[in-house]
Write a protein that holds these residues in place. Structure first.
Motif, PDB file in Angstrom:
ATOM      1  N   ALA A  18       0.820  -1.214   0.000  1.00  0.00           N
ATOM      2  CA  ALA A  18       0.000   0.000   0.000  1.00  0.00           C
ATOM      3  C   ALA A  18       0.857   1.269   0.000  1.00  0.00           C
ATOM      4  N   ASP A  19       2.125   1.146   0.390  1.00  0.00           N
ATOM      5  CA  ASP A  19       3.026   2.305   0.445  1.00  0.00           C
ATOM      6  C   ASP A  19       3.923   2.390  -0.779  1.00  0.00           C
ATOM      7  N   LYS A  20       3.568   1.674  -1.831  1.00  0.00           N
ATOM      8  CA  LYS A  20       4.441   1.545  -2.996  1.00  0.00           C
ATOM      9  C   LYS A  20       4.828   2.897  -3.608  1.00  0.00           C
ATOM     10  N   ALA A  21       3.917   3.861  -3.688  1.00  0.00           N
ATOM     11  CA  ALA A  21       4.230   5.140  -4.332  1.00  0.00           C
ATOM     12  C   ALA A  21       5.370   5.852  -3.608  1.00  0.00           C
ATOM     13  N   PHE A  22       5.306   5.857  -2.280  1.00  0.00           N
ATOM     14  CA  PHE A  22       6.372   6.491  -1.497  1.00  0.00           C
ATOM     15  C   PHE A  22       7.675   5.700  -1.619  1.00  0.00           C
ATOM     16  N   VAL A  23       7.585   4.384  -1.528  1.00  0.00           N
ATOM     17  CA  VAL A  23       8.777   3.539  -1.538  1.00  0.00           C
ATOM     18  C   VAL A  23       9.453   3.564  -2.904  1.00  0.00           C
ATOM     19  N   ASP A  24       8.685   3.689  -3.969  1.00  0.00           N
ATOM     20  CA  ASP A  24       9.283   3.799  -5.305  1.00  0.00           C
ATOM     21  C   ASP A  24      10.208   5.015  -5.382  1.00  0.00           C
ATOM     22  N   LYS A  25       9.769   6.142  -4.802  1.00  0.00           N
ATOM     23  CA  LYS A  25      10.600   7.349  -4.811  1.00  0.00           C
ATOM     24  C   LYS A  25      11.857   7.148  -3.977  1.00  0.00           C
ATOM     25  N   LEU A  26      11.693   6.476  -2.835  1.00  0.00           N
ATOM     26  CA  LEU A  26      12.844   6.199  -1.977  1.00  0.00           C
ATOM     27  C   LEU A  26      13.826   5.269  -2.678  1.00  0.00           C
ATOM     28  N   TYR A  27      13.291   4.259  -3.365  1.00  0.00           N
ATOM     29  CA  TYR A  27      14.145   3.314  -4.108  1.00  0.00           C
ATOM     30  C   TYR A  27      14.930   4.035  -5.199  1.00  0.00           C
ATOM     31  N   GLU A  28      14.276   4.957  -5.904  1.00  0.00           N
ATOM     32  CA  GLU A  28      14.957   5.715  -6.958  1.00  0.00           C
ATOM     33  C   GLU A  28      16.119   6.509  -6.367  1.00  0.00           C
ATOM     34  N   TRP A  29      15.905   7.130  -5.205  1.00  0.00           N
ATOM     35  CA  TRP A  29      16.969   7.897  -4.558  1.00  0.00           C
ATOM     36  C   TRP A  29      18.107   6.987  -4.092  1.00  0.00           C
ATOM     37  N   LEU A  30      17.757   5.874  -3.472  1.00  0.00           N
ATOM     38  CA  LEU A  30      18.768   4.950  -2.959  1.00  0.00           C
ATOM     39  C   LEU A  30      19.670   4.422  -4.075  1.00  0.00           C
ATOM     40  N   THR A  31      19.097   4.165  -5.233  1.00  0.00           N
ATOM     41  CA  THR A  31      19.857   3.542  -6.325  1.00  0.00           C
ATOM     42  C   THR A  31      20.454   4.574  -7.274  1.00  0.00           C
ATOM     43  N   LYS A  33      20.513   8.025  -7.160  1.00  0.00           N
ATOM     44  CA  LYS A  33      21.238   9.154  -6.569  1.00  0.00           C
ATOM     45  C   LYS A  33      22.356   8.667  -5.649  1.00  0.00           C
ATOM     46  N   ALA A  34      22.022   7.801  -4.668  1.00  0.00           N
ATOM     47  CA  ALA A  34      23.010   7.381  -3.671  1.00  0.00           C
ATOM     48  C   ALA A  34      23.913   6.252  -4.158  1.00  0.00           C
ATOM     49  N   GLY A  35      23.513   5.550  -5.221  1.00  0.00           N
ATOM     50  CA  GLY A  35      24.369   4.513  -5.791  1.00  0.00           C
ATOM     51  C   GLY A  35      24.417   3.228  -4.996  1.00  0.00           C
ATOM     52  N   LEU A  36      23.404   2.969  -4.179  1.00  0.00           N
ATOM     53  CA  LEU A  36      23.358   1.726  -3.419  1.00  0.00           C
ATOM     54  C   LEU A  36      22.714   0.614  -4.238  1.00  0.00           C
ATOM     55  N   HIS A  37      23.073  -0.629  -3.929  1.00  0.00           N
ATOM     56  CA  HIS A  37      22.501  -1.792  -4.604  1.00  0.00           C
ATOM     57  C   HIS A  37      21.416  -2.346  -3.690  1.00  0.00           C
ATOM     58  N   ILE A  38      20.166  -2.246  -4.137  1.00  0.00           N
ATOM     59  CA  ILE A  38      19.022  -2.523  -3.270  1.00  0.00           C
ATOM     60  C   ILE A  38      18.228  -3.717  -3.779  1.00  0.00           C
ATOM     61  N   TRP A  39      17.878  -4.638  -2.864  1.00  0.00           N
ATOM     62  CA  TRP A  39      16.946  -5.722  -3.166  1.00  0.00           C
ATOM     63  C   TRP A  39      15.547  -5.163  -2.953  1.00  0.00           C
ATOM     64  N   TYR A  40      14.762  -5.056  -4.032  1.00  0.00           N
ATOM     65  CA  TYR A  40      13.445  -4.431  -3.930  1.00  0.00           C
ATOM     66  C   TYR A  40      12.482  -5.128  -4.871  1.00  0.00           C
ATOM     67  N   MET A 409      21.245  16.118  -3.126  1.00  0.00           N
ATOM     68  CA  MET A 409      22.658  16.422  -2.908  1.00  0.00           C
ATOM     69  C   MET A 409      23.320  15.356  -2.043  1.00  0.00           C
ATOM     70  N   VAL A 410      22.663  14.971  -0.954  1.00  0.00           N
ATOM     71  CA  VAL A 410      23.223  13.976  -0.038  1.00  0.00           C
ATOM     72  C   VAL A 410      23.419  12.642  -0.760  1.00  0.00           C
ATOM     73  N   GLY A 411      22.426  12.247  -1.553  1.00  0.00           N
ATOM     74  CA  GLY A 411      22.558  11.004  -2.304  1.00  0.00           C
ATOM     75  C   GLY A 411      23.717  11.040  -3.279  1.00  0.00           C
ATOM     76  N   ILE A 412      23.856  12.156  -4.004  1.00  0.00           N
ATOM     77  CA  ILE A 412      24.932  12.278  -4.988  1.00  0.00           C
ATOM     78  C   ILE A 412      26.292  12.285  -4.303  1.00  0.00           C
ATOM     79  N   LEU A 413      26.398  12.964  -3.159  1.00  0.00           N
ATOM     80  CA  LEU A 413      27.650  12.942  -2.409  1.00  0.00           C
ATOM     81  C   LEU A 413      28.031  11.512  -2.056  1.00  0.00           C
ATOM     82  N   HIS A 414      27.048  10.725  -1.628  1.00  0.00           N
ATOM     83  CA  HIS A 414      27.347   9.331  -1.283  1.00  0.00           C
ATOM     84  C   HIS A 414      27.835   8.552  -2.490  1.00  0.00           C
TER      85      HIS A 414
END
Length: 431
Positions: A18-31, A33-40, A409-414
């Protein structure tokens, strides 16, 4: 189970569908912008997956990031509970396993286990604080402040079959308060030919622990011990305090004034003799010949230039390197001090944005500092808050990463800084 530092994914992203819309945005930032490898998996897991593959998936990750809302532990979302409980079990087996919970404004916290990281969002909007809190939580609490850390380069075996004596020596050094540094082949910023020597030069002492590998004579030219001997010779050549512990069955070449200490490969604890040799390091440790640090170039008036700013704290967590800005220039005139700091830095990290939005959209002082970095041939990364203006002519050959807001900015710095991360052995050893 795959060793912690070799796991394929950084985080397992757990959420209610039910929280997919919010989590999709977070996933986009994590991967992105921040360059993390996420299981999603954006869809709810089937019961068969929960029964058969959930633990396997979580074991491929270094931790879990749970987005907790009013939906997460509600009836019909049992897979979130299963993911959370499985992650708790993995953390119990290995304290390095991260458990990060982001509580939205509607979160039900009654199901959460106390004693683990909670991040409470002030609203359901992405923010600078949210980005920093997630990334700092990812790097965990086993953080040694880079400023003032006593770094020792460790030359040893990492093979499980002959690592016992090295583990004993490393453990004792850690208990004395030293930060142990290892060679990192994927640390960005070195010429291939001088990487190891540059890392050794950035430490205040050198310790080698040589295990027995079925050969009795050690040589720098060939054989099972050649890399150990070559690293010892680099330390001696650079006049760094050098300590060598060697299995008694090995005959070393002449090491000049360095007197090896005999220490059996199979020893799991330091002997009194070994301890008596190590303890004087507290006094004999020297300031490094060429310390590695980041010069953070940005508008002096920008709050992130402050010594205790959350952004600088994050940068040090990411890289394990201290950061300095022009504000901390200690000599007068200050301009000469800044020039010297840039000439000696390992990395120039520049934000050339003009917070006052002048005609060019670029901060003049930051651009001048970037010019100094270019002249000094320094490792350099540049970011800028998006504007319609073209970059200064002399910077147009450089790739400049742009961001829309502080969260980006924080994500890109990471993403940028992670590739410059120093290898800290303290974080790798499990006792």
């Amino acid at each position: 189970m795959v060793p912690f530092n070799q796991r394929e994914y950084d985080l397992f992203l757990s959420h209610a569908h039910a929280d997919k819309a919010f989590v999709d945005k977070l996933y986009e930032w994590l991967t992105q912008k921040a360059g993390l490898h996420i299981w999603y998996d954006p869809f709810s897991f089937s019961q068969s997956f929960i029964a058969g593959g959930l633990q396997s998936g979580l074991e491929k990750c270094k931790g879990i990031l749970l987005v907790n809302s009013q939906n997460s532990f509600a009836p019909g979302h049992g897979y979130v509970t299963a993911e959370y409980e499985c992650a708790l079990d993995l953390h119990a087996q290995d304290s390095n396993y991260r458990i990060i919970v982001v509580n939205t404004s509607t979160a039900d916290k009654s199901k959460l286990r106390k004693g683990y990281t909670w991040i409470d969002m002030e609203s359901d909007k992405m923010s600078l604080k949210l980005g920093i809190d997630i990334l700092i939580s990812y790097y965990g609490n086993n953080h040694i402040t880079p400023k003032g850390a006593k770094d020792i380069y460790i030359s040893c075996s990492w093979r499980s079959e002959d690592f016992m004596s090295a583990k004993a020596v490393c453990g004792y050094l850690i208990n004395l308060g030293f930060r142990l540094i290892g060679d990192s082949k994927d640390q960005k910023g070195f010429d291939t030919a001088n990487r190891i020597e540059k890392i050794i030069q950035s430490c205040g002492a050198f310790v080698s622990i040589i295990p027995f590998r079925n050969e009795t004579v050690a040589s720098a030219d060939s054989g099972a011990y050649k890399y150990f001997i070559r690293e010892i010779q680099l330390a001696i050549r650079n006049k760094i305090p050098t300590y060598v512990f060697v299995d008694p069955k090995i005959q070393l070449p002449d090491l000049g004034d360095v007197k090896p200490i005999l220490f059996e490969t199979s020893c799991i604890d330091c002997t009194d003799e070994v301890k008596s040799v190590i303890e004087p390091l507290l006094i004999e440790w020297e300031n490094p010949l060429a310390p590695q640090y980041i010069f953070y170039s940005l508008d002096f008036e920008f709050e992130y230039a402050n010594t205790n700013s959350s952004v600088r704290n994050l940068m040090e967590r990411i890289t394990a390197l201290p950061t300095f800005t022009g504000r901390e220039a200690g000599k007068h005139p200050i301009q000469i001090s800044i020039v010297d700091a840039i000439k000696e830095c390992f990395l120039l990290m520049a934000d050339i944005s003009d917070r006052n939005t002048n005609e060019t959209g670029f901060n003049l002082n930051a651009c001048i500092e970037v010019g100094m970095g270019i002249a000094a041939r320094k490792n350099m990364e540049i970011i800028h808050k998006e504007t319609p203006h073209r970059s200064p002519f002399m910077l147009r050959s450089f790739q400049i990463a742009t961001y829309k807001d502080e969260f980006e900015m924080v994500g890109i710095l990471h993403r940028i800084l992670r590739s410059y991360r120093r290898r800290i052995i303290n974080n790798e050893l499990v006792y």
